[in-house]
Design a protein around this motif. Structure first.
Motif, PDB file in Angstrom:
ATOM      1  N   ALA A  24      -1.181 -10.647   5.556  1.00 16.30           N
ATOM      2  CA  ALA A  24      -0.235  -9.773   6.304  1.00 16.30           C
ATOM      3  C   ALA A  24      -0.669  -8.995   7.433  1.00 16.30           C
ATOM      4  CB  ALA A  24       0.548  -9.043   5.227  1.00 16.30           C
ATOM      5  N   PRO A  25       0.068  -8.588   8.723  1.00 15.45           N
ATOM      6  CA  PRO A  25      -0.386  -8.015   9.678  1.00 15.45           C
ATOM      7  C   PRO A  25      -0.875  -6.563   9.319  1.00 15.45           C
ATOM      8  CG  PRO A  25       1.458  -9.547  10.408  1.00 15.45           C
ATOM      9  CD  PRO A  25       1.665  -9.404   8.952  1.00 15.45           C
ATOM     10  N   ILE A  26      -1.891  -6.163   9.761  1.00 13.51           N
ATOM     11  CA  ILE A  26      -2.627  -4.849   9.663  1.00 13.51           C
ATOM     12  C   ILE A  26      -3.263  -4.501  11.037  1.00 13.51           C
ATOM     13  CG2 ILE A  26      -4.642  -5.183   8.481  1.00 13.51           C
ATOM     14  CD1 ILE A  26      -3.666  -2.773   6.767  1.00 13.51           C
ATOM     15  N   PHE A  27      -3.241  -3.183  11.592  1.00 16.37           N
ATOM     16  CA  PHE A  27      -3.725  -2.985  12.847  1.00 16.37           C
ATOM     17  C   PHE A  27      -4.343  -1.591  12.519  1.00 16.37           C
ATOM     18  CE2 PHE A  27      -0.249  -5.957  13.513  1.00 16.37           C
ATOM     19  CZ  PHE A  27      -0.672  -6.792  14.385  1.00 16.37           C
ATOM     20  N   MET A  28      -5.612  -1.439  12.228  1.00 17.79           N
ATOM     21  CA  MET A  28      -6.163  -0.269  11.773  1.00 17.79           C
ATOM     22  C   MET A  28      -6.005   0.662  13.072  1.00 17.79           C
ATOM     23  SD  MET A  28      -9.879   0.816  10.081  1.00 17.79           S
ATOM     24  CE  MET A  28      -9.988   2.477   9.315  1.00 17.79           C
ATOM     25  N   ASP A  29      -6.397   0.567  14.071  1.00 14.59           N
ATOM     26  CA  ASP A  29      -6.546   1.184  15.395  1.00 14.59           C
ATOM     27  C   ASP A  29      -4.957   1.717  15.693  1.00 14.59           C
ATOM     28  OD1 ASP A  29      -9.295   1.339  14.745  1.00 14.59           O
ATOM     29  OD2 ASP A  29      -9.606   0.313  16.824  1.00 14.59           O
ATOM     30  N   GLN A  30      -4.393   0.559  16.065  1.00 14.63           N
ATOM     31  CA  GLN A  30      -2.993   0.814  16.677  1.00 14.63           C
ATOM     32  C   GLN A  30      -2.119   1.619  15.564  1.00 14.63           C
ATOM     33  OE1 GLN A  30      -0.934  -2.599  18.309  1.00 14.63           O
ATOM     34  NE2 GLN A  30      -3.224  -3.675  18.349  1.00 14.63           N
ATOM     35  N   GLN A  31      -2.315   1.624  14.353  1.00 13.38           N
ATOM     36  CA  GLN A  31      -1.347   2.089  13.395  1.00 13.38           C
ATOM     37  C   GLN A  31      -2.011   3.523  12.813  1.00 13.38           C
ATOM     38  OE1 GLN A  31      -1.112  -1.271  10.624  1.00 13.38           O
ATOM     39  NE2 GLN A  31       1.016  -1.679  11.352  1.00 13.38           N
ATOM     40  N   GLU A  32      -3.138   3.857  13.487  1.00 11.96           N
ATOM     41  CA  GLU A  32      -3.722   5.255  13.315  1.00 11.96           C
ATOM     42  C   GLU A  32      -4.029   5.427  11.790  1.00 11.96           C
ATOM     43  OE1 GLU A  32      -2.140   8.527  15.551  1.00 11.96           O
ATOM     44  OE2 GLU A  32      -1.173   7.240  16.638  1.00 11.96           O
ATOM     45  N   ILE A  33      -4.651   4.239  11.365  1.00 12.08           N
ATOM     46  CA  ILE A  33      -5.098   4.375   9.768  1.00 12.08           C
ATOM     47  C   ILE A  33      -6.635   4.923   9.897  1.00 12.08           C
ATOM     48  CG2 ILE A  33      -5.646   3.099   7.732  1.00 12.08           C
ATOM     49  CD1 ILE A  33      -3.684   0.954   8.737  1.00 12.08           C
ATOM     50  N   ASP A  34      -6.858   5.845   8.928  1.00 10.03           N
ATOM     51  CA  ASP A  34      -8.188   6.565   9.123  1.00 10.03           C
ATOM     52  C   ASP A  34      -9.011   6.123   8.164  1.00 10.03           C
ATOM     53  OD1 ASP A  34      -7.602   8.974  10.896  1.00 10.03           O
ATOM     54  OD2 ASP A  34      -6.062   9.180   9.744  1.00 10.03           O
ATOM     55  N   VAL A  35      -8.792   5.403   7.008  1.00  7.51           N
ATOM     56  CA  VAL A  35      -9.614   4.928   5.939  1.00  7.51           C
ATOM     57  C   VAL A  35      -9.035   3.769   5.428  1.00  7.51           C
ATOM     58  CG1 VAL A  35     -11.135   4.775   4.042  1.00  7.51           C
ATOM     59  CG2 VAL A  35     -11.008   6.999   5.590  1.00  7.51           C
ATOM     60  N   LEU A  36      -9.392   2.550   5.738  1.00 10.60           N
ATOM     61  CA  LEU A  36      -8.953   1.340   5.157  1.00 10.60           C
ATOM     62  C   LEU A  36      -9.989   0.434   4.623  1.00 10.60           C
ATOM     63  CD1 LEU A  36      -6.496  -0.821   5.500  1.00 10.60           C
ATOM     64  CD2 LEU A  36      -7.520  -1.753   7.689  1.00 10.60           C
ATOM     65  N   TYR A  37      -9.568  -0.146   3.275  1.00  6.69           N
ATOM     66  CA  TYR A  37     -10.607  -0.875   2.633  1.00  6.69           C
ATOM     67  C   TYR A  37      -9.710  -2.145   2.170  1.00  6.69           C
ATOM     68  CZ  TYR A  37      -8.602   1.308  -1.415  1.00  6.69           C
ATOM     69  OH  TYR A  37      -7.716   1.826  -2.542  1.00  6.69           O
ATOM     70  N   SER A  38     -10.529  -3.260   1.685  1.00  5.00           N
ATOM     71  CA  SER A  38     -10.009  -4.337   1.124  1.00  5.00           C
ATOM     72  C   SER A  38     -11.052  -5.021   0.097  1.00  5.00           C
ATOM     73  CB  SER A  38      -9.946  -5.298   2.118  1.00  5.00           C
ATOM     74  OG  SER A  38      -9.057  -6.522   1.701  1.00  5.00           O
ATOM     75  N   GLY A  39     -11.025  -6.073  -0.265  1.00  5.80           N
ATOM     76  CA  GLY A  39     -11.778  -6.668  -1.116  1.00  5.80           C
ATOM     77  C   GLY A  39     -12.244  -8.240  -0.639  1.00  5.80           C
ATOM     78  N   SER A  40     -12.929  -8.906  -1.378  1.00  4.21           N
ATOM     79  CA  SER A  40     -13.657 -10.083  -0.800  1.00  4.21           C
ATOM     80  C   SER A  40     -12.865 -11.475  -1.522  1.00  4.21           C
ATOM     81  CB  SER A  40     -15.200 -10.228  -1.153  1.00  4.21           C
ATOM     82  OG  SER A  40     -15.581 -10.001  -2.333  1.00  4.21           O
ATOM     83  N   GLN A  41     -12.368 -11.077  -2.666  1.00  8.32           N
ATOM     84  CA  GLN A  41     -11.801 -12.184  -3.703  1.00  8.32           C
ATOM     85  C   GLN A  41     -10.502 -12.367  -3.457  1.00  8.32           C
ATOM     86  OE1 GLN A  41     -12.329  -9.168  -4.393  1.00  8.32           O
ATOM     87  NE2 GLN A  41     -10.963  -8.640  -5.985  1.00  8.32           N
ATOM     88  N   LYS A  42      -9.795 -12.263  -2.630  1.00  7.81           N
ATOM     89  CA  LYS A  42      -8.316 -12.639  -2.203  1.00  7.81           C
ATOM     90  C   LYS A  42      -8.193 -13.450  -1.111  1.00  7.81           C
ATOM     91  CE  LYS A  42      -6.887  -9.018  -5.090  1.00  7.81           C
ATOM     92  NZ  LYS A  42      -6.126  -8.922  -6.117  1.00  7.81           N
ATOM     93  N   VAL A  43      -7.908 -12.895   0.025  1.00  8.21           N
ATOM     94  CA  VAL A  43      -7.696 -14.301   1.224  1.00  8.21           C
ATOM     95  C   VAL A  43      -8.896 -14.625   1.827  1.00  8.21           C
ATOM     96  CG1 VAL A  43      -6.711 -14.362   3.482  1.00  8.21           C
ATOM     97  CG2 VAL A  43      -5.232 -13.120   1.882  1.00  8.21           C
ATOM     98  N   LEU A  44      -9.919 -13.661   1.527  1.00 10.43           N
ATOM     99  CA  LEU A  44     -11.293 -14.255   2.232  1.00 10.43           C
ATOM    100  C   LEU A  44     -12.001 -15.122   1.369  1.00 10.43           C
ATOM    101  CD1 LEU A  44     -12.688 -10.777   3.396  1.00 10.43           C
ATOM    102  CD2 LEU A  44     -11.442 -12.693   4.838  1.00 10.43           C
ATOM    103  N   ASN A  45     -11.497 -15.421   0.129  1.00 10.56           N
ATOM    104  CA  ASN A  45     -11.781 -16.532  -0.678  1.00 10.56           C
ATOM    105  C   ASN A  45     -13.468 -16.465  -1.323  1.00 10.56           C
ATOM    106  OD1 ASN A  45      -9.662 -18.747   1.066  1.00 10.56           O
ATOM    107  ND2 ASN A  45      -9.340 -18.119  -1.025  1.00 10.56           N
ATOM    108  N   SER A  46     -13.784 -15.283  -1.068  1.00 11.52           N
ATOM    109  CA  SER A  46     -15.403 -15.053  -1.665  1.00 11.52           C
ATOM    110  C   SER A  46     -15.396 -14.421  -3.055  1.00 11.52           C
ATOM    111  CB  SER A  46     -15.950 -14.089  -0.745  1.00 11.52           C
ATOM    112  OG  SER A  46     -15.970 -14.606   0.635  1.00 11.52           O
ATOM    113  N   PRO A  47     -16.567 -14.768  -3.755  1.00 10.79           N
ATOM    114  CA  PRO A  47     -16.492 -14.125  -4.960  1.00 10.79           C
ATOM    115  C   PRO A  47     -16.525 -12.607  -5.012  1.00 10.79           C
ATOM    116  CG  PRO A  47     -18.401 -15.815  -4.645  1.00 10.79           C
ATOM    117  CD  PRO A  47     -17.765 -15.526  -3.207  1.00 10.79           C
TER     118      PRO A  47
END
Length: 392
Positions: free
Chosen positions: A191-214
């Motif tokens: 889903a679209p996310i734009f850290m700089d344009q949306q002025e998000i200060d800390v953003l984190y994610s994980g490897s095992q979802k859309v990125l298909n990594s362990p």
């Protein structure tokens, strides 16, 4: 002599070959790992300070900057799951006595509030029922009332299937002297996310979802505002392992010579590098559209089976994880077990506030295909016709 002291024999289970079944993972994560990423993770180890590994880390950093749409220098991957990244964000942003406002419409807000309380922060909760989302007016009322230094909100709430709109929230937070912390574990790449344009200060994610990594490595990025807040701390972060200053140095984010911090999960980094590479090759716009289209196909198919979608408003349905109400008279455990046993497909029940209420179906990364949509719909139709239905 030493052998005579042995009292515990070798486990018989470890003297047999490892057996791992083939399954289609269409739950809320992890997702299946493509052969290319499996091959990357199976490469021979290198040392965690070898120049080749540092180069891979640089490439991961660039891939995260692309996926997050940010130019933040303090961008890296935590050696741990997405939950570890949540702790890294909170451990570094908060000190004892700081005030945080946590938007809670599912389990991840609950978890963030729990962690913040353990840190001694003053925690205020902004509540919505599972399946609903927060408006800018909701957020502003909380900011005005509680005057927090940090707002936590979940972009992709995997326990409820809600995609939280972020437009305007960063600007709103900054107007009230607050930093915006966003969990995008379940949404990144889908889903679209734009850290700089949306002025998000800390953003984190994980490897095992859309990125298909362990699971085991977690992208995270701090804005300059967030970095400055961390640098102004009166006390050291409570975790050495998750100290973003030390981690930033190891990842080459501070312009200083890189120093040893911990022995990183090298092969997890190889896998994450390839997952980010595949996302870059596909392109964010194509990935977002693929997830949107397959989610729409799935939702239409579920409705055609007579099932009820948990999230009413289409615009805030999470494209990566769809929630559907457990049909009346059925036990959700019977349905998930039937799919696993008879179709080798994993879907999941609810989590936290949705336990017993919903089934969760994930279409993430390489698993987001029209073929998988058709396959899980056929399996569900079979389950509904085969599982015992209570007459009560």
């Amino acid at each position: 002599m030493a052998t005579s002291l042995l009292r515990v024999p070798p486990p018989q289970t470890l003297l047999r070959p490892l057996v791992v079944p083939e399954r289609l993972l269409l739950g809320p994560g992890p997702s299946n790992v493509p052969h290319r990423i499996q091959a990357a993770g199976g490469r021979q180890l290198l040392g965690h300070m070898h120049p080749e590994v540092l180069q891979v880390m640089d490439e991961i950093k660039a891939g995260i900057q692309y996926a997050f749409q940010t130019q933040n220098q303090l961008t890296l991957a935590i050696s741990g799951s997405g939950h570890c990244a949540m702790e890294a964000a909170l451990f570094n942003l908060l000190e004892c006595g700081d005030t945080i406002l946590v938007a809670i419409n599912g389990i991840w807000g609950q978890r963030a509030a729990d962690i913040a309380r353990r840190l001694g922060a003053n925690v205020y909760e902004l509540l919505k029922p599972p399946g609903e989302y927060f408006t800018p007016q909701d957020i502003e009322e909380g900011l005005v009332q509680h005057k927090p230094s940090v707002l936590f909100i979940t972009h992709g709430e995997s326990s409820t299937g809600v995609l939280q709109p972020l437009e305007g929230l960063g600007e709103l937070c900054h107007r009230h002297g607050c930093l915006l912390l966003v969990d995008a574990v379940a949404s990144l790449g889908g889903a679209p996310i734009f850290m700089d344009q949306q002025e998000i200060d800390v953003l984190y994610s994980g490897s095992q979802k859309v990125l298909n990594s362990p699971p085991g490595s977690a992208p995270i990025s701090f804005s300059e505002r967030a970095r400055e807040k961390v640098m102004r701390r009166k006390t050291m972060p409570p975790s050495f392992y998750l100290d973003i200053g030390c981690l930033g140095n190891y990842w080459g984010c501070d312009g200083e010579p890189r120093r040893y911090h911990h022995t990183a999960p090298i092969n997890s980094f190889f896998s994450l590098r390839e997952g980010l590479a595949m996302l870059a090759e596909i392109g964010l716009k194509s990935s977002w559209e693929r997830h949107r289209a397959n989610c729409a196909r799935l939702c239409q198919g579920l409705l055609s089976l007579g099932l009820e979608l948990f999230v009413k408003e289409e615009k805030v349905r999470l494209p990566t994880i769809t929630t559907v109400r457990v049909p009346e008279g059925y036990n959700w455990k019977d349905i998930t077990a039937f799919l696993m046993d008879n179709h080798a497909i994993e879907i999941s029940g609810g989590l936290g506030p949705t336990v017993g209420k919903v089934l969760r179906i994930g279409l993430m990364g390489c698993n987001s295909t029209s073929e998988n949509v058709n396959r899980v719909l056929r399996a569900l139709q079979d389950a509904l016709g085969s599982c015992h239905r209570s007459q009560l």
